[in-house]
Design an enzyme around this catalytic site. Structure first.
Site, PDB file in Angstrom:
ATOM      1  N   ASP A 122       0.493   9.506  -2.982  1.00 43.68           N
ATOM      2  CA  ASP A 122      -0.145   9.207  -4.781  1.00 43.68           C
ATOM      3  C   ASP A 122       1.280   9.162  -4.982  1.00 43.68           C
ATOM      4  O   ASP A 122       2.179   8.545  -5.010  1.00 43.68           O
ATOM      5  CB  ASP A 122      -0.812  11.163  -4.543  1.00 43.68           C
ATOM      6  CG  ASP A 122      -2.222  10.181  -6.364  1.00 43.68           C
ATOM      7  OD1 ASP A 122      -1.655  10.303  -6.350  1.00 43.68           O
ATOM      8  OD2 ASP A 122      -2.878  10.769  -5.215  1.00 43.68           O
TER       9      ASP A 122
ATOM     10  N   HIS B 263       2.146   5.623  -5.918  1.00 43.05           N
ATOM     11  CA  HIS B 263       0.653   5.190  -6.578  1.00 43.05           C
ATOM     12  C   HIS B 263       1.684   5.504  -8.379  1.00 43.05           C
ATOM     13  O   HIS B 263       1.289   4.700  -9.253  1.00 43.05           O
ATOM     14  CB  HIS B 263      -0.379   5.963  -7.335  1.00 43.05           C
ATOM     15  CG  HIS B 263      -1.115   6.022  -6.322  1.00 43.05           C
ATOM     16  ND1 HIS B 263      -2.657   6.760  -6.198  1.00 43.05           N
ATOM     17  CD2 HIS B 263      -1.173   5.947  -4.854  1.00 43.05           C
ATOM     18  CE1 HIS B 263      -3.522   7.228  -5.250  1.00 43.05           C
ATOM     19  NE2 HIS B 263      -2.959   5.673  -5.056  1.00 43.05           N
TER      20      HIS B 263
END
Length: 551
Positions: free
Chosen positions: A297, A331
């Protein structure tokens, strides 16, 4: 005393207080960076073996390790030594004045027995929530560290769900054969039936008034812990160690002061849901340098609480230096938000490399958050193979637009309106991305006063600005392969484009959209290489753009 005299005294008092505050509030710059105090420790060393710990990967060493830490702290502090070996353990609780030092080839392996992790009150995305106890935690500590060259492994795979699409066929087969249960459509693996039920029913883990963590016992397996959580601590050092395979976020310092993360590695699988690398939340005076991140993430993420709870806490993340770091998967390389309701300010990001992240510099929020993010400075950032945008601002995080693509444009400003302003990014190179620069504010609150200079962006698309104000681009080379248009402006104003370079034979250089677009200045730019210099759509007018160009 007359009313007039009393009024003057009150005003004088307020001015004195304001002046004192102004004098004690530092103004940081690249030549005057924040100072971060470092912890110090006694030289006394306590070996966990002396308390009965065994490095066989089988014996549970929770009691021995925690006893070593407590004893060391009670004696005034020092080093708690973890020698080479695999040390199976349950949750470890850090104490003040203790440096937990892992020798090379030492691994703290956290048990897969979830009964070892108590249900506790924790934080989820900035709000009070029921969580399982973190593998490593500490609260209200001073002078605390985890150092060395060893590994902390959270055994996160037994905690996480995973979608079939995220794995290869052989990985999926292995996952299914390991136990757990499948979603009814057979496309998602869950660690247990309890996890599946909580997930599919979309049950909340938030602690509403009158609720205790024990009220969530029937969904305990769903309440994944963060690997390391340090709350309200002062003088914290994480150095040299690898933190990997976390059930959720890897490193979560919360409301800490004087925090240093140096030469740390964080690793989570690409499929690790919420597998952030570092989430620095409501912290003051911090340094992140020389770190390597490869996570599922956001990598280096700045937070300060969510919505009303974050605004009530009122603790911005501030006075931070982020330098000389490398991010592989994630991300975003450097991220602010979306839980930034307490604000963020005076952050200095430099000499960082992002290799294959979804986005590079990522700023995200949404209506309802509130908070002010300002005085963010980034320079000497190098990116390669970015999947989406190199530089990204968006006030519509996780908002589903109507099917016709139109956005909610209610012009309402209140305490829940987020503000992003006053930033400068310079000396940035990106080779490979879907888009170079994307800025999307709110109609009622533009993203404002962002200066970007000296960039080479080799991307599919160039620049898109929506509901932006006071954006200035200087000396930007947009090597975009999609040349219609290179720069797209929608309902934005007070923009300056100076010395913009772009590919020859570009179809459209500037596309100006929307009746609120105005005061757009283009200077020192050769517009003759474009087949069409400008186009105006959806109410935009030609006088909104002023070309003062070289040709």
């Amino acid at each position: 005393m007359t009313k007039h005299a009393f009024f003057l005294i009150v005003i004088g008092s307020l001015l004195t207080r304001f002046s004192a505050t102004a004098q004690t509030t530092p103004t940081y710059s690249w030549t005057n960076l924040p100072k971060i105090a470092q912890p110090t420790f006694r030289r006394d060393t306590t070996n966990i073996i002396a308390f009965g710990a065994k490095p066989d990967g089988v014996s549970l060493n929770t009691q021995a390790i925690n006893k070593a830490i407590s004893t060391c702290s009670q004696k005034g502090g020092g080093v708690v030594l973890v020698p080479a070996g695999i040390w199976l353990t349950g949750p470890i609780v850090l104490k003040s004045n203790v440096n937990l030092h892992l020798k090379k080839a030492a691994t703290l392996l956290f048990t897969t027995d979830k009964n070892q992790y108590a249900l506790v009150e924790g934080v989820y995305e900035g709000k009070r929530a029921a969580r399982n106890q973190s593998p490593v935690s500490g609260t209200n500590l001073a002078n605390v560290a985890i150092t060395g060259q060893g590994i902390l492994d959270g055994n996160g795979d037994v905690w996480r769900a995973v979608h079939k699409s995220q794995l290869t066929e052989s990985q999926w087969k292995e996952k299914v054969e390991s136990g757990g249960v499948l979603k009814d459509d057979g496309k998602t693996w869950y660690p247990s039936e309890q996890f599946k039920k909580a997930s599919t029913e979309n049950r909340s883990m938030l602690l509403a008034p009158g609720k205790t963590p024990q009220d969530f016992a029937d969904m305990k397996d769903f309440l994944r812990p963060n690997l390391v959580v340090l709350t309200n601590c002062k003088k914290v050092l994480l150095e040299g160690v690898t933190f990997q395979n976390s059930p959720a976020w890897c490193l979560h310092p919360l409301m800490c002061q004087d925090l240093t993360l140096r030469n740390v590695t964080t690793k989570n699988p690409e499929y690790a849901h919420n597998g952030d690398g570092m989430d620095i939340e409501s912290c003051k005076n911090f340094l992140i340098e020389g770190c390597t991140l490869d996570v599922g993430d956001d990598a280096i993420c700045i937070k300060s609480g969510k919505d009303e709870e974050g605004r009530k806490r009122g603790m911005p993340t501030e006075n931070g230096i982020i330098r000389n770091n490398t991010v592989y998967n994630g991300h975003g390389g450097f991220v602010v938000g979306s839980e930034m309701s307490g604000g963020a300010r005076y952050l200095f990001v430099s000499n960082c490399t992002f290799m294959g992240t979804d986005k590079g510099l990522r700023f995200k929020s949404v209506r309802g958050r509130g908070g002010v993010v300002e005085h963010i400075y980034a320079k000497d950032i190098f990116m390669k193979n970015i999947a989406q945008e190199a530089i990204f601002f968006d006030m519509y995080y996780f908002v589903k637009f109507a099917t016709d693509g139109e956005r909610d444009e209610r012009p309402v400003v209140n305490e829940g309106t987020p503000v992003f302003r006053n930033m400068r990014f310079e000396n940035i190179v990106c080779t490979g991305a879907k888009k170079g620069i994307f800025v999307r504010g709110l109609p009622e609150m533009a993203i404002q006063t962002i200066a970007m200079a000296n960039m080479v962006l080799e991307t599919e698309k160039g620049v898109e600005l929506v509901d932006a104000s006071g954006i200035r681009l200087d000396n930007i080379n947009l090597l975009s392969t999609s040349t219609k248009p290179v720069i797209n402006v929608t309902n934005s104003s007070n923009l300056t484009f100076n010395n913009i370079q772009y590919p020859a034979n570009t179809d459209v250089l500037f596309s100006i959209d929307g009746e609120r677009s105005k005061a757009i200045n283009v200077t020192n730019t050769d517009t003759s290489k474009a087949r069409t210099k400008t186009e105006f759509t959806h109410g935009a007018v030609e006088k909104s753009l002023l070309l003062t160009t070289t040709k």
